[in-house]
Design a protein around this motif. Structure first.
Motif, PDB file in Angstrom:
ATOM      1  N   THR A  76      12.548   0.104 -11.405  1.00  0.00           N
ATOM      2  CA  THR A  76      13.806  -0.382 -10.838  1.00  0.00           C
ATOM      3  C   THR A  76      13.598  -0.774  -9.386  1.00  0.00           C
ATOM      4  OG1 THR A  76      15.022   1.174 -12.245  1.00  0.00           O
ATOM      5  CG2 THR A  76      16.223   0.142 -10.424  1.00  0.00           C
ATOM      6  N   PRO A  77      13.859  -2.027  -8.994  1.00  0.00           N
ATOM      7  CA  PRO A  77      13.694  -2.421  -7.594  1.00  0.00           C
ATOM      8  C   PRO A  77      14.771  -1.791  -6.710  1.00  0.00           C
ATOM      9  CG  PRO A  77      13.780  -4.341  -9.069  1.00  0.00           C
ATOM     10  CD  PRO A  77      14.256  -3.163  -9.848  1.00  0.00           C
ATOM     11  N   VAL A  78      14.365  -1.362  -5.527  1.00  0.00           N
ATOM     12  CA  VAL A  78      15.279  -0.822  -4.527  1.00  0.00           C
ATOM     13  C   VAL A  78      14.905  -1.392  -3.162  1.00  0.00           C
ATOM     14  CG1 VAL A  78      15.685   1.352  -5.761  1.00  0.00           C
ATOM     15  CG2 VAL A  78      13.825   1.211  -4.081  1.00  0.00           C
ATOM     16  N   ARG A  79      15.862  -1.406  -2.258  1.00  0.00           N
ATOM     17  CA  ARG A  79      15.533  -1.728  -0.873  1.00  0.00           C
ATOM     18  C   ARG A  79      14.752  -0.554  -0.291  1.00  0.00           C
ATOM     19  NH1 ARG A  79      21.353  -4.282   1.222  1.00  0.00           N
ATOM     20  NH2 ARG A  79      20.966  -6.393   0.423  1.00  0.00           N
ATOM     21  N   VAL A  80      13.530  -0.811   0.173  1.00  0.00           N
ATOM     22  CA  VAL A  80      12.702   0.284   0.673  1.00  0.00           C
ATOM     23  C   VAL A  80      12.791   0.448   2.189  1.00  0.00           C
ATOM     24  CG1 VAL A  80      11.118   0.133  -1.283  1.00  0.00           C
ATOM     25  CG2 VAL A  80      10.589  -1.125   0.835  1.00  0.00           C
ATOM     26  N   ALA A  81      13.582  -0.396   2.857  1.00  0.00           N
ATOM     27  CA  ALA A  81      13.863  -0.229   4.286  1.00  0.00           C
ATOM     28  C   ALA A  81      12.565  -0.021   5.075  1.00  0.00           C
ATOM     29  CB  ALA A  81      14.862   0.904   4.495  1.00  0.00           C
ATOM     30  N   SER A  82      12.460   1.102   5.783  1.00  0.00           N
ATOM     31  CA  SER A  82      11.344   1.277   6.727  1.00  0.00           C
ATOM     32  C   SER A  82       9.994   1.497   6.068  1.00  0.00           C
ATOM     33  CB  SER A  82      11.639   2.428   7.688  1.00  0.00           C
ATOM     34  OG  SER A  82      12.614   2.041   8.626  1.00  0.00           O
ATOM     35  N   ASN A  83       9.940   1.725   4.756  1.00  0.00           N
ATOM     36  CA  ASN A  83       8.633   1.697   4.101  1.00  0.00           C
ATOM     37  C   ASN A  83       7.974   0.334   4.289  1.00  0.00           C
ATOM     38  OD1 ASN A  83       9.927   3.957   1.903  1.00  0.00           O
ATOM     39  ND2 ASN A  83       7.813   4.221   2.560  1.00  0.00           N
ATOM     40  N   THR A  84       8.791  -0.680   4.566  1.00  0.00           N
ATOM     41  CA  THR A  84       8.283  -2.022   4.861  1.00  0.00           C
ATOM     42  C   THR A  84       7.340  -2.009   6.054  1.00  0.00           C
ATOM     43  OG1 THR A  84      10.321  -3.024   3.998  1.00  0.00           O
ATOM     44  CG2 THR A  84       9.012  -4.352   5.518  1.00  0.00           C
ATOM     45  N   LYS A  85       7.598  -1.153   7.032  1.00  0.00           N
ATOM     46  CA  LYS A  85       6.811  -1.159   8.272  1.00  0.00           C
ATOM     47  C   LYS A  85       5.320  -0.975   8.016  1.00  0.00           C
ATOM     48  CE  LYS A  85      10.358   0.466  11.554  1.00  0.00           C
ATOM     49  NZ  LYS A  85      11.547   0.560  10.680  1.00  0.00           N
ATOM     50  N   SER A 121       9.830  -1.701  -6.520  1.00  0.00           N
ATOM     51  CA  SER A 121       9.982  -0.558  -7.408  1.00  0.00           C
ATOM     52  C   SER A 121       9.092   0.567  -6.893  1.00  0.00           C
ATOM     53  CB  SER A 121       9.565  -0.926  -8.833  1.00  0.00           C
ATOM     54  OG  SER A 121       8.171  -1.208  -8.876  1.00  0.00           O
ATOM     55  N   THR A 122       9.369   1.790  -7.332  1.00  0.00           N
ATOM     56  CA  THR A 122       8.498   2.885  -6.899  1.00  0.00           C
ATOM     57  C   THR A 122       7.097   2.736  -7.485  1.00  0.00           C
ATOM     58  OG1 THR A 122       9.423   4.267  -8.667  1.00  0.00           O
ATOM     59  CG2 THR A 122      10.323   4.545  -6.466  1.00  0.00           C
ATOM     60  N   ARG A 123       6.982   2.147  -8.661  1.00  0.00           N
ATOM     61  CA  ARG A 123       5.646   1.869  -9.203  1.00  0.00           C
ATOM     62  C   ARG A 123       4.883   0.952  -8.251  1.00  0.00           C
ATOM     63  NH1 ARG A 123       3.618   1.528 -14.533  1.00  0.00           N
ATOM     64  NH2 ARG A 123       5.715   1.581 -15.424  1.00  0.00           N
ATOM     65  N   ASP A 124       5.524  -0.124  -7.817  1.00  0.00           N
ATOM     66  CA  ASP A 124       4.857  -1.064  -6.917  1.00  0.00           C
ATOM     67  C   ASP A 124       4.557  -0.430  -5.568  1.00  0.00           C
ATOM     68  OD1 ASP A 124       5.042  -2.936  -8.903  1.00  0.00           O
ATOM     69  OD2 ASP A 124       6.348  -4.322  -7.812  1.00  0.00           O
ATOM     70  N   LEU A 125       5.487   0.382  -5.063  1.00  0.00           N
ATOM     71  CA  LEU A 125       5.279   1.011  -3.762  1.00  0.00           C
ATOM     72  C   LEU A 125       4.106   1.974  -3.800  1.00  0.00           C
ATOM     73  CD1 LEU A 125       6.104   1.513  -0.836  1.00  0.00           C
ATOM     74  CD2 LEU A 125       7.895   3.071  -1.672  1.00  0.00           C
ATOM     75  N   ALA A 126       4.003   2.753  -4.859  1.00  0.00           N
ATOM     76  CA  ALA A 126       2.865   3.664  -4.993  1.00  0.00           C
ATOM     77  C   ALA A 126       1.562   2.898  -5.170  1.00  0.00           C
ATOM     78  CB  ALA A 126       3.091   4.616  -6.164  1.00  0.00           C
ATOM     79  N   THR A 127       1.608   1.834  -5.973  1.00  0.00           N
ATOM     80  CA  THR A 127       0.410   1.025  -6.218  1.00  0.00           C
ATOM     81  C   THR A 127      -0.096   0.378  -4.934  1.00  0.00           C
ATOM     82  OG1 THR A 127       1.086   0.567  -8.497  1.00  0.00           O
ATOM     83  CG2 THR A 127      -0.490  -0.957  -7.500  1.00  0.00           C
ATOM     84  N   LEU A 128       0.819  -0.202  -4.155  1.00  0.00           N
ATOM     85  CA  LEU A 128       0.405  -0.873  -2.930  1.00  0.00           C
ATOM     86  C   LEU A 128      -0.031   0.129  -1.866  1.00  0.00           C
ATOM     87  CD1 LEU A 128       0.104  -3.792  -1.996  1.00  0.00           C
ATOM     88  CD2 LEU A 128       2.343  -3.606  -0.909  1.00  0.00           C
ATOM     89  N   THR A 129       0.599   1.291  -1.836  1.00  0.00           N
ATOM     90  CA  THR A 129       0.171   2.350  -0.910  1.00  0.00           C
ATOM     91  C   THR A 129      -1.253   2.782  -1.222  1.00  0.00           C
ATOM     92  OG1 THR A 129       2.444   3.134  -0.585  1.00  0.00           O
ATOM     93  CG2 THR A 129       0.673   4.687  -0.102  1.00  0.00           C
ATOM     94  N   ALA A 130      -1.552   2.969  -2.504  1.00  0.00           N
ATOM     95  CA  ALA A 130      -2.919   3.319  -2.897  1.00  0.00           C
ATOM     96  C   ALA A 130      -3.897   2.213  -2.516  1.00  0.00           C
ATOM     97  CB  ALA A 130      -2.981   3.582  -4.398  1.00  0.00           C
ATOM     98  N   ALA A 131      -3.512   0.965  -2.767  1.00  0.00           N
ATOM     99  CA  ALA A 131      -4.398  -0.155  -2.433  1.00  0.00           C
ATOM    100  C   ALA A 131      -4.706  -0.193  -0.943  1.00  0.00           C
ATOM    101  CB  ALA A 131      -3.750  -1.468  -2.873  1.00  0.00           C
ATOM    102  N   LEU A 132      -3.710   0.085  -0.125  1.00  0.00           N
ATOM    103  CA  LEU A 132      -3.915   0.085   1.324  1.00  0.00           C
ATOM    104  C   LEU A 132      -4.940   1.133   1.739  1.00  0.00           C
ATOM    105  CD1 LEU A 132      -3.236  -0.606   4.284  1.00  0.00           C
ATOM    106  CD2 LEU A 132      -1.283   0.961   4.097  1.00  0.00           C
ATOM    107  N   SER A 185       7.726  -6.105  -9.256  1.00  0.00           N
ATOM    108  CA  SER A 185       9.105  -5.953  -8.758  1.00  0.00           C
ATOM    109  C   SER A 185       9.131  -5.886  -7.242  1.00  0.00           C
ATOM    110  CB  SER A 185       9.724  -4.688  -9.357  1.00  0.00           C
ATOM    111  OG  SER A 185       9.684  -4.706 -10.757  1.00  0.00           O
ATOM    112  N   THR A 186       8.397  -6.768  -6.590  1.00  0.00           N
ATOM    113  CA  THR A 186       8.279  -6.762  -5.141  1.00  0.00           C
ATOM    114  C   THR A 186       8.596  -8.141  -4.580  1.00  0.00           C
ATOM    115  OG1 THR A 186       6.613  -4.997  -5.125  1.00  0.00           O
ATOM    116  CG2 THR A 186       6.676  -6.452  -3.209  1.00  0.00           C
TER     117      THR A 186
END
Length: 353
Positions: free
Chosen positions: A60-69, A252-263, A208-209
C-alpha cells in the motif's frame, strides 16, 4: 544479507529464515500479524522480499514524508561521486538567486553555509515545518499549491538562524528544501526525475514509488492510503506542503525497505567510498546521532541507521545483521509502537543509544 522470505496465503503468513537468524523468527512472525490487524504494515526485507498482510499491507503506497530525506541525500552523494558537486562548497552560488536572496535577507550567510552542513542539519537553518504555526496554516488552506520559495519565506519570516553555521545539529525541513533546489539546478531536472535518474530507481523492482505532483503514479501501484493525525485526515492536504526535498516521496513499505537495503548494501552508488562519505560524522554538537540524511543508533558497538516520516513511517538498516525494516501506520498516533516493533525486528534494545 541474510535471506528472509515472507509471503501471504489464505492460511496465514509463511516464512523461511536462514538458520543463523532463526532465533528472531517467532517474535517477528507475531509482530507482523499483530500490526497488520492494527492498520499498520511492517516489511522485513532480505533480497527484496517482504511480508504482506491485510488492512494496510506492505504494497500500500503511503506518503513517507521525511524518509524522503535519506534518498535526497543519497542523490547528492551520487552527484558527489560523479564530481558534479562539492559537499564543502558554499550554497549561495548553487541556489536559485531569489531563494538565496531570501536567506540573505533573513540573516543567513550563504557564502559560509555548505552543502554538507545542509545534509547534516548543522547549517543552523530555522525549520518552518516545526513551527507551531505551520500545521494550522496548511490546514486553513488545504488545497493551496505551495512553492519552494513560499516555504523558505515562512522559515525566514518566522525565525532566525537556530545556531551559528556548522556548530550544532538542528533538524530542518527547510534545509532539505534548499538541497532539493540545488539538485534541480545541477541536474536541470525536476527533483523527482533527478532522484529517479541518479539513484536508478527503475532498476530496483519498485512497484509503488513515485514523487507526488512531479511524477505520475505507476500503473503497478494501488491507491495511496488514507493517513491520519488523530481524527484529522492529513492525506487530503495538497502534497506541496511537504514536497521539495524534506518530503515528497510516496512509497509502499516493501519499496521503502527494499530501497533502504539497496542503499546500505552499496547498490545505489558506483563506488564504495560514496556510502562511506554519506556516513561521515561531523564535529558539531549532536553529530553522533545523524550523518548525511540518516539517523544513527549504536547497538552493542555497532551502528544501526534509520529515519522516520511525520505521518507515521520508519525505515531501519542493521549492517551487522543485514536486515532492512520499513513500517507504516495509517495514523500518527501509532508511531511510538511502530518504532518499538521495527527496533525489535532489527535487534535494538530499549537501552540503545
Amino acid at each position: 544479507m541474510h535471506h528472509y522470505r515472507y509471503a501471504s496465503n489464505g492460511a496465514g503468513t509463511q516464512r523461511t529464515v536462514s538458520p543463523e537468524r532463526s532465533a528472531i523468527r517467532p517474535q517477528t512472525h507475531r509482530l507482523v500479524r499483530h500490526w497488520q490487524e492494527q492498520g499498520t504494515a511492517l516489511a522485513l526485507v532480505g533480497q527484496g522480499k517482504a511480508s504482506t498482510g491485510a488492512t494496510l499491507d506492505v504494497d500500500t503506497p503511503v506518503r513517507v514524508a521525511s524518509n524522503t530525506k535519506t534518498f535526497v541525500a543519497a542523490t547528492v552523494l551520487r552527484l558527489w561521486g560523479d564530481k558534479r558537486i562539492d559537499l564543502d562548497a558554499a550554497i549561495g552560488p548553487l541556489l536559485t538567486p531569489a531563494i538565496d536572496q531570501l536567506l540573505r535577507d533573513g540573516g543567513y550567510d550563504t557564502n559560509r553555509i555548505t552543502v554538507r552542513q545542509l545534509l547534516s542539519h548543522s547549517a543552523g537553518i530555522y525549520d518552518h515545518a516545526a513551527d507551531d504555526r505551520y500545521l494550522g496554516l496548511v490546514l486553513s488552506q488545504p488545497e493551496r499549491r505551495w512553492t519552494r520559495e513560499d516555504l523558505v519565506r515562512l522559515a525566514v519570516n518566522w525565525g532566525r538562524p537556530s545556531s551559528a553555521t556548522g556548530t550544532a545539529f538542528h533538524y530542518s525541513d527547510t534545509g532539505y528544501i534548499l538541497i532539493g533546489d540545488i539538485i534541480e539546478r545541477i541536474t536541470g531536472q525536476p527533483l523527482g526525475k533527478a532522484v529517479r535518474a541518479q539513484l536508478q530507481l527503475d532498476r530496483h523492482g519498485l512497484r509503488s514509488t513515485w514523487w507526488e505532483i512531479m511524477e505520475d503514479q505507476p500503473s503497478t501501484a494501488t491507491t495511496r492510503a488514507r493517513q491520519f493525525v488523530g481524527e484529522l485526515e492529513a492525506s487530503k492536504l495538497d502534497a506541496s506542503i511537504d514536497l521539495y526535498g524534506g518530503g515528497g516521496l510516496v512509497m509502499s513499505t516493501r519499496d521503502l525497505a527494499t530501497l533502504t537495503a539497496a542503499l546500505f548494501e552499496g547498490k545505489l552508488f558506483k563506488h564504495p567510498e560514496t556510502l562511506k562519505e554519506m556516513l561521515w560524522r561531523g564535529t558539531h554538537q549532536g553529530a553522533e546521532n545523524y550523518r548525511l540524511g540518516v539517523f544513527v543508533k549504536t547497538v552493542d558497538g555497532q551502528d544501526c541507521y534509520w529515519h522516520s516520516g511525520y505521518w507515521g513511517t520508519v525505515a531501519y538498516y542493521a549492517p551487522a545483521k543485514g536486515i532492512a525494516v520499513a513500517g507504516a501506520s495509517n495514523n500518527q498516533d501509532a508511531y511510538r509502537r511502530l518504532v518499538k516493533m521495527a527496533e525489535q525486528a532489527v535487534g535494538i534494545s530499549a537501552g540503545a543509544k
